[in-house]
Structure formats: structure tokens, C-alpha cells
Motif scaffolding. Sequence first.
Motif, PDB file in Angstrom:
ATOM      1  N   UNK A 185       0.623   3.727  16.937  1.00 37.15           N
ATOM      2  CA  UNK A 185       0.307   2.648  15.980  1.00 37.15           C
ATOM      3  C   UNK A 185       1.356   1.536  16.085  1.00 37.15           C
ATOM      4  N   UNK A 192       2.433   0.387   5.739  1.00 38.11           N
ATOM      5  CA  UNK A 192       1.007   0.107   5.555  1.00 38.11           C
ATOM      6  C   UNK A 192       0.158   0.663   6.670  1.00 38.11           C
ATOM      7  N   UNK A 193      -1.141   0.454   6.561  1.00 34.60           N
ATOM      8  CA  UNK A 193      -2.084   0.961   7.560  1.00 34.60           C
ATOM      9  C   UNK A 193      -2.129   0.008   8.742  1.00 34.60           C
ATOM     10  N   UNK A 194      -2.037   0.585   9.953  1.00 31.00           N
ATOM     11  CA  UNK A 194      -1.993  -0.269  11.145  1.00 31.00           C
ATOM     12  C   UNK A 194      -3.287  -0.216  11.939  1.00 31.00           C
ATOM     13  N   UNK A 195      -3.766  -1.386  12.293  1.00 24.39           N
ATOM     14  CA  UNK A 195      -5.002  -1.421  13.084  1.00 24.39           C
ATOM     15  C   UNK A 195      -4.728  -1.774  14.547  1.00 24.39           C
TER      16      UNK A 195
END
Lengths: 211, 269
Positions: A185, A192-195
Motif C-alpha cells: 500500500x 488512512x485507507x490507501x488506494x
Amino acid sequence: MHKKIVKVIKGITSQIVLSLFFSSFCIVGAYFLFGKTISNAMILINSTVVEKKDEKKQPVGFDSVKKRLINYPDYGEVWARIKIPKLGVNAIIYHGDSMELLKTGTGHYVASYFPGEGGTVLISAHNTSNHFGKIPSLVAGDNIIIEADYGTYTYEVIDGKVMKASELENINIQSKQEELVIYTCYPVGVVGYKTDRYVVRAKLVGEKYEN
Amino acid sequence: MRIKLLLKYLLEFVLSILIFGFVMLLVFKSTIFNENYVLNKLEETNYYELLHNRIKENMSYYIVQSGLRKDVLDDIFTKEDVKISFNSMVKSLYNDSKVTIDTSKIKEKLESNIDNYLSKTNIFVSDSSSLDMFVVEIEKVYKENISLSNMFNLVQSKFYKIYTIIDKLLIALAITIIVISILLLLVSKLNWVSIPFMTSGILLLISNLFVKYNVNIKNIVFYNDEVSELIKTFILDVLNKISTYGLVLLTFGFVFCCFRVILINTSKK
């Protein structure tokens, strides 16, 4: 008295025989009318049955002529270690890359190849420092080693780049030359959430089979 | 005389099948098509607790990649919340209602926990959208686990259709059984129950054995361990009830048969 007992037994027996005859008739009728449906239902139910194997699992091996694994590992089984000397990484590789497995190690994408098989080997891990957190610092020429149960494979980094997670499916598994692709990631060190994913490609430069 | 005897056998045969069908439907009606039974089983098998733990475990998988600490997930939902959410999904099967899983409380608590963590650790967040996405993912984990990956919505309409048909079928079968029983009573007087009871009893016992022999129930794996255990419990309960009813019918049939034969033979001079 004796005759009466015989008659009672005969009467009861005849009723039982008739019941058994009716039951058999029903079963035969059900077999001819719904046999296929019942059989399909049984197949469907049994498709959810997982038999526990009693026999001892054979170790993972390698057929160097066919370039194929002998006895593939089960899902969730550790079959190798990945070492990146430059980063001090030395982690286990599971067969499978579910979130559950990635919690404790690196994960091998089940639809990708195994080292030595000639295709793309796809391995992912979390971006923690003991796993792939530092892979953005890898440069061309750095080594990545996979020590499998059946041999040792050395890869040399070609390049690294940032990709969208959704673009990972574009990675060519059927590459002409064996490649190792590792990813994690991105960005690292941000909450936080990783894209995004940081993807490193490496080519095979050395292999050593173990008997 | 021969026609009367043939008619008697025919009626007995039809009655056997009807009783078998009636008992089978009754078993399903009292088990998986009975809301209270299912809710009780969920409680008995400790399903809510197990589901609560699984959701927490699944949420924790997102922690490592998020760069946050595991304690941001503390107390964002309770076992009671899981029970309420899951029960609403179960109930939707029996009343064909559309249920949406409310995760607003989880969102609120999680955001508050993250804010507390960030303020304590002095972490500066340049892009808050990644945190919003993290919260959305955590909500998604909760929803997916409660709805068993939307399985409830997929089976809801079919389940409800069967659920409503079963009642009608039971009534229709009960009426037909009564009518045929009266006809049989007219044809063969006292002896109308023994053969149909014994035959349906045998059929029920054979059905039970057939499933037990052909399906490796204890190794069924479906969705996850908790759901698999629940399914196994349901199947075993259904089979146990089928065999119990089968034995009862067989015993009653046999007793009636003995009673009738003895009565005939003792009354004859």
C-alpha cells in the motif's frame, strides 16, 4: 388358541409386508420421478463438504524438466521466505494473500506462478517496516531472494512505480520471462485507507534447486 | 369385493404419501421456516458472540495498512448491536421487508476514536479523504459480515415465497388427509391408520438415513466457521425431527395394526 396366535401373527406380518411394499414402491417411484433432481441436490450439498485429509501431506517439490511444482501448497500454507538484503526484510510467504494472512506475513497471489515456473510471481505485503514498507527505496539492480522449500531464486529489481489498486489486475501474469512482482500500500507513513500501491518488478537472475 | 380391496390399497397408498409430505412440511415449518426457532438457535449456538469477534477480527486486518492503532476500533460496536443488526436481517426473511444495516453509530464512534488518537499522537493528516475511506471500509466490513456478503438479499424473495406457500400446502394436505381418512374409514372401518402410518414412518426413517448416508454433514463448510456450524445444527435438527416423527408414526402404526388384528381374531368365534 394356537391357531389364533398364528392368525394374529399372519395378520400383523401381512400388514407389515404391505407397508414395506408401499414404501419400496414410493422409493422406486421417487427414484424414477425425482432421481436426477435428488442426485443434483446431493451433489450441490456435497460441494460444500470439505473432507479432512488424514494422510500426511507430501512436501512441495519441483520438476525441473517440466518446470512445474510437485505437490502445490495448500491455501494459507507457508511455502517460502522472501529476503531483501538491502532492506533487512526476511518474511514468510503464504500461499494466498487474504487480509488474514497478510496480518502475519507476505502473501502469494494464488493465480500467479511459483518461482521457477517461468511466469509472473506476485507477492504482496503490508507497508510495515518488517515487510514491504521500505520497498519504494529499492533501485534497479537490488536483489530479492525467495527461499522456497524446493529451491532458492534470486531476482534483480528492474523498476518500481506507483499504481492504483484497481490497476493491479493489468499486471501480466503470463509474462514471457519469469518476473517477480512485489507490491504494498502506498503512500507509506500516512494514516488512512490507501488506494494506491507501490509495485516493484524484478527479473530472475539465479536459481538453485534442492532435491 | 376385489374392487373394494383395490380401492382400500389405493387410498392407503395415497394417504401414506400425504402423511409423509405433511410431516416433512411440518418439520420444515417448525425449524428453518420458524423465526423463533432460528432466533433461539442463534442464541443457543452463541452465534452473536462469534459474529461479533469475527467482525472485530476482520476490521483489525485494515489497521495495519491504515497506519492507525488497533485501539481506534475499541467499543465502536457491541455484541448487542450485532444481535440487533443480525436479527433484523433474519426477520426480513420472514416478512419480506427491505432492511438496511445502520452503521451511523459505528461511524460516529470510529471517527471520534481516530480524532482522539490523532490528537494524542500529534499526527498531522494532510489528506482527510484517506481517513474517510478507512471509515467507509470499516463500515463495509460490518455490513458484509452482518448480511453474510449480501446473501440475505439474494435468498430473501425465494425464502419468503416458500415460507408463505408452506402454510397453504399444510392446510391443503391436512384437508386431503382428513377426506381420504374418512373414505378409508368407510371402506375398511377401524383399519385405516396402521398401513399409512407404518409406510410414512418407514419413508421418513429412510429419508433420514439417505441424507445421513449421502451427506457428510459434519464436514460441511459454508461461508465461514460460524455459519457452517449453524447450518450443521439446522440440518441435524431437521433430521432428528424427521426420525422422531418417523419412529412415532411407525410405532403408532404397528400398535394400531396389532390392536386391529388381535381384535378381529378374538371377536371371531
